[in-house]
Motif scaffolding. Structure first.
Motif, PDB file in Angstrom:
ATOM      1  N   GLU A 199       0.818  -1.205   0.000  1.00  0.00           N
ATOM      2  CA  GLU A 199       0.000   0.000   0.000  1.00  0.00           C
ATOM      3  C   GLU A 199       0.855   1.259   0.000  1.00  0.00           C
ATOM      4  O   GLU A 199       0.545   2.247  -0.679  1.00  0.00           O
ATOM      5  N   ILE A 200       1.950   1.204   0.762  1.00  0.00           N
ATOM      6  CA  ILE A 200       2.862   2.358   0.803  1.00  0.00           C
ATOM      7  C   ILE A 200       3.510   2.569  -0.565  1.00  0.00           C
ATOM      8  O   ILE A 200       3.643   3.692  -1.050  1.00  0.00           O
ATOM      9  N   GLY A 201       3.911   1.442  -1.203  1.00  0.00           N
ATOM     10  CA  GLY A 201       4.515   1.547  -2.533  1.00  0.00           C
ATOM     11  C   GLY A 201       3.553   2.145  -3.537  1.00  0.00           C
ATOM     12  O   GLY A 201       3.933   2.982  -4.364  1.00  0.00           O
ATOM     13  N   ALA A 202       2.292   1.727  -3.489  1.00  0.00           N
ATOM     14  CA  ALA A 202       1.292   2.274  -4.406  1.00  0.00           C
ATOM     15  C   ALA A 202       1.069   3.757  -4.157  1.00  0.00           C
ATOM     16  O   ALA A 202       0.874   4.538  -5.093  1.00  0.00           O
ATOM     17  N   SER A 203       1.121   4.152  -2.872  1.00  0.00           N
ATOM     18  CA  SER A 203       0.927   5.554  -2.536  1.00  0.00           C
ATOM     19  C   SER A 203       2.087   6.407  -3.044  1.00  0.00           C
ATOM     20  O   SER A 203       1.882   7.516  -3.561  1.00  0.00           O
ATOM     21  N   ILE A 204       3.313   5.881  -2.923  1.00  0.00           N
ATOM     22  CA  ILE A 204       4.481   6.608  -3.435  1.00  0.00           C
ATOM     23  C   ILE A 204       4.423   6.707  -4.954  1.00  0.00           C
ATOM     24  O   ILE A 204       4.742   7.738  -5.541  1.00  0.00           O
ATOM     25  N   ALA A 205       3.993   5.636  -5.600  1.00  0.00           N
ATOM     26  CA  ALA A 205       3.860   5.652  -7.058  1.00  0.00           C
ATOM     27  C   ALA A 205       2.858   6.715  -7.493  1.00  0.00           C
ATOM     28  O   ALA A 205       3.072   7.422  -8.490  1.00  0.00           O
ATOM     29  N   SER A 206       1.766   6.839  -6.750  1.00  0.00           N
ATOM     30  CA  SER A 206       0.777   7.868  -7.060  1.00  0.00           C
ATOM     31  C   SER A 206       1.366   9.262  -6.892  1.00  0.00           C
ATOM     32  O   SER A 206       1.088  10.172  -7.694  1.00  0.00           O
ATOM     33  N   ALA A 207       2.211   9.424  -5.857  1.00  0.00           N
ATOM     34  CA  ALA A 207       2.848  10.721  -5.633  1.00  0.00           C
ATOM     35  C   ALA A 207       3.786  11.082  -6.777  1.00  0.00           C
ATOM     36  O   ALA A 207       3.823  12.226  -7.243  1.00  0.00           O
ATOM     37  N   LEU A 208       4.546  10.090  -7.257  1.00  0.00           N
ATOM     38  CA  LEU A 208       5.485  10.350  -8.350  1.00  0.00           C
ATOM     39  C   LEU A 208       4.780  10.656  -9.666  1.00  0.00           C
ATOM     40  O   LEU A 208       5.383  11.230 -10.586  1.00  0.00           O
ATOM     41  N   THR A 209       3.520  10.292  -9.755  1.00  0.00           N
ATOM     42  CA  THR A 209       2.749  10.635 -10.945  1.00  0.00           C
ATOM     43  C   THR A 209       2.692  12.143 -11.132  1.00  0.00           C
ATOM     44  O   THR A 209       2.644  12.646 -12.261  1.00  0.00           O
ATOM     45  N   GLY A 210       2.712  12.878 -10.041  1.00  0.00           N
ATOM     46  CA  GLY A 210       2.705  14.332 -10.113  1.00  0.00           C
ATOM     47  C   GLY A 210       3.926  14.870 -10.840  1.00  0.00           C
ATOM     48  O   GLY A 210       3.826  15.782 -11.675  1.00  0.00           O
ATOM     49  N   THR A 211       5.096  14.314 -10.515  1.00  0.00           N
ATOM     50  CA  THR A 211       6.318  14.741 -11.201  1.00  0.00           C
ATOM     51  C   THR A 211       6.240  14.433 -12.691  1.00  0.00           C
ATOM     52  O   THR A 211       6.598  15.255 -13.540  1.00  0.00           O
ATOM     53  N   LEU A 212       5.759  13.221 -13.004  1.00  0.00           N
ATOM     54  CA  LEU A 212       5.601  12.830 -14.402  1.00  0.00           C
ATOM     55  C   LEU A 212       4.665  13.782 -15.132  1.00  0.00           C
ATOM     56  O   LEU A 212       4.969  14.259 -16.239  1.00  0.00           O
TER      57      LEU A 212
END
Length: 292
Positions: A199-212
């Motif tokens: 769940e933490i990994g998915a949350s971090i991935a969602s956060a990095l979507t902002g940079t993308l």
């Protein structure tokens, strides 16, 4: 008109590659990140521009998806109008065009050139400087100076929308980082809630979507818009420059034909009618020969 095609290529290549690598399109749908990035962008755009420029930006933005108003057909009409006005002055004297210049909307001469009539700023530019020429007290250098000053103002105003979009494009990666940081803060704060590593990994991935999203929108979306607006601005000013060169040449005692040729040469190549096209246009609208 190339922007939709370019966007389609960019989106297909970027997101098609992501899916090809094994990603799922739903992983890139993080509306919270979209809200942060584009909300901040919209707020910054409003805060950093006067209402005049915001209205100009909205109007200019709509034009990037339609056929340009400044094109070969419109420029041909302008050159034909200028030739006919100058030819009339040469044949009958400057007072012969007084009624046309004073009320162009009711002029039979101007009525033959609707592309010029609907361009209010250009129409005002033409009539103002013909009035100055008819006055007879303005010297050549004075006329050239004041025309150059007005064209400079026109150029600055035309470039304001593209300058705003360039600034916005440069800011988008930073807004993407802001969205990513907000997402990371949320993720780190949720660790104490006992979330699993997945769940933490998915949350971090969602956060990095902002940079993308911030980087992609900067260079694939807003930078092309800024460049197109800049090109449109350059095209919009060219008819004014053409009028300036024509009047200066005629004021320097060149014939109407040579004066119009001076103006024709300053137009962009793809928007410049050929001499034969100009001759045919003059003949069809005025019934006189360009060289007669």
């Amino acid at each position: 008109m190339n922007i939709p095609i370019g966007w389609l290529i960019a989106f297909t290549a970027a997101f098609g590659g992501f899916v090809w690598l094994g990603g799922e399109a739903t992983q890139l749908w993080v509306p919270e990140e979209f809200l942060i990035i584009f909300g901040a962008a919209a707020g910054t755009l409003v805060a950093s521009n006067k209402w005049r420029n915001l209205k100009n930006l909205i109007r200019s933005f709509g034009r990037i998806f339609v056929r340009a108003e400044t094109n070969k057909t419109a420029n041909l009409a302008l050159l034909c109008l200028m030739f006919e006005l100058l030819q009339k002055i040469k044949r009958d004297g400057s007072l012969s065009i007084e009624a046309d210049i004073t009320a162009p909307s009711t002029s039979a001469l101007f009525a033959k050139y609707p592309a010029v009539l609907k361009h209010n700023r250009l129409l005002e530019f033409i009539t103002d400087y013909f009035r100055m020429m008819m006055d007879g007290t303005v010297t050549l250098s004075q006329l050239e100076t004041v025309m150059a000053q007005e064209i400079e103002v026109l150029n600055q105003e035309s470039l304001e929308p593209s300058d705003s979009m360039i600034t916005l494009s440069d800011s988008m990666p930073a807004f993407g980082i802001v969205a990513a940081i907000v997402g990371v803060i949320h993720t780190l704060a949720s660790i104490k809630l006992g979330k699993s590593p997945g769940e933490i990994g998915a949350s971090i991935a969602s956060a990095l979507t902002g940079t993308l999203l911030g980087v992609f929108s900067a260079y694939a979306l807003f930078a092309p818009i800024a460049r197109t607006l800049e090109q449109n601005a350059a095209s919009d000013v060219k008819p004014f420059e053409a009028v300036k060169e024509i009047l200066i040449a005629y004021y320097s005692n060149f014939s109407p034909l040579v004066a119009v040729e001076y103006g024709r040469k300053v137009l962009f190549t793809d928007q410049r009618p050929s001499m034969s096209e100009l001759e045919a246009g003059v003949l069809s609208t005025s019934g006189t020969s360009l060289r007669g």
